[in-house]
Design a protein around this motif. Structure first.
Motif, mmCIF file in Angstrom:
data_model
loop_
_atom_site.group_PDB
_atom_site.id
_atom_site.type_symbol
_atom_site.label_atom_id
_atom_site.label_comp_id
_atom_site.label_asym_id
_atom_site.label_seq_id
_atom_site.Cartn_x
_atom_site.Cartn_y
_atom_site.Cartn_z
ATOM 1 N N GLU A 238 0.828 -1.200 0.000
ATOM 2 C CA GLU A 238 0.000 0.000 0.000
ATOM 3 C C GLU A 238 0.864 1.252 0.000
ATOM 4 N N GLU A 239 1.926 1.232 0.796
ATOM 5 C CA GLU A 239 2.835 2.374 0.855
ATOM 6 C C GLU A 239 3.486 2.604 -0.517
ATOM 7 N N GLU B 59 2.241 1.803 -3.464
ATOM 8 C CA GLU B 59 1.234 2.369 -4.368
ATOM 9 C C GLU B 59 1.050 3.855 -4.125
ATOM 10 N N VAL B 60 0.961 4.238 -2.860
ATOM 11 C CA VAL B 60 0.788 5.650 -2.522
ATOM 12 C C VAL B 60 2.016 6.435 -2.968
ATOM 13 N N ASN C 155 1.900 6.934 -6.684
ATOM 14 C CA ASN C 155 0.827 7.824 -7.127
ATOM 15 C C ASN C 155 0.984 9.267 -6.653
ATOM 16 N N GLN C 156 1.841 9.507 -5.696
ATOM 17 C CA GLN C 156 2.018 10.871 -5.189
ATOM 18 C C GLN C 156 2.803 11.703 -6.189
ATOM 19 N N TRP D 208 6.528 9.830 2.088
ATOM 20 C CA TRP D 208 6.177 8.436 1.827
ATOM 21 C C TRP D 208 7.418 7.585 1.592
#
Length: 153
Positions: free
Chosen positions: A46-47, A49-50, A53-54, A63
């Motif tokens: 999840e980290e 992916e974030v 996407n950031q 992140w």
């Protein structure tokens, strides 16, 4: 049966039972660590992916730091898991050895000195296991607080 004889039997049974309990405890702890590793891997995904996407540099940096921290925690958990696996294997061998030695010697044949020695040894093992349990409980509490704190942010 004399009270001393009954205590002698109890000490022998308790020693084997403690080893069995220790093996079961290590199995449960191994399962917990596997679950923690799985959850950490999911969180790491999840980290990632974030992080991908950031778009903002400041957020990316934050992140990226979280990602690095999570990778470090995962490495520590994996090392801990390996250590627990080794301890479990050692404990299994100890249990087998204890069962073999118990099968060879009748508990009623132990001298008072042997019984005292076994009792002291059992108490030391119990204290060590209690300390280890408290340590792991503290680590799990700390880890869960970290996870909750990071999920709130």
């Amino acid at each position: 049966m004399v009270l001393a004889d009954r205590q002698e039997v109890d000490v022998q049974a308790m020693s084997l039972e403690e080893l069995r309990v220790e093996v079961e405890f290590e199995r449960k702890r191994r399962t917990q660590w596997r679950r923690l590793l799985k959850d950490s891997a999911r969180d790491l995904g999840e980290e990632e992916e974030v992080l991908i996407n950031q778009g903002e540099d400041e957020e990316d940096e934050r992140w990226l730091n979280k990602y690095k921290i999570q990778r470090t925690k995962n490495a520590e958990l994996e090392a801990e898991y390996e250590d627990l696996q080794a301890k479990l294997n050692i404990t299994k061998l100890k249990l087998k050895d204890a069962e073999r030695s118990m099968a060879l010697k009748n508990p009623l044949d132990y001298s008072d000195a042997e019984v005292r020695k076994l009792l002291v040894q059992a108490n030391k093992e119990k204290s060590n296991l209690e300390r280890e349990l408290k340590d792991y409980e503290w680590k799990l509490d700390s880890e869960s607080q970290d996870v909750q704190a990071s999920s709130i942010k």
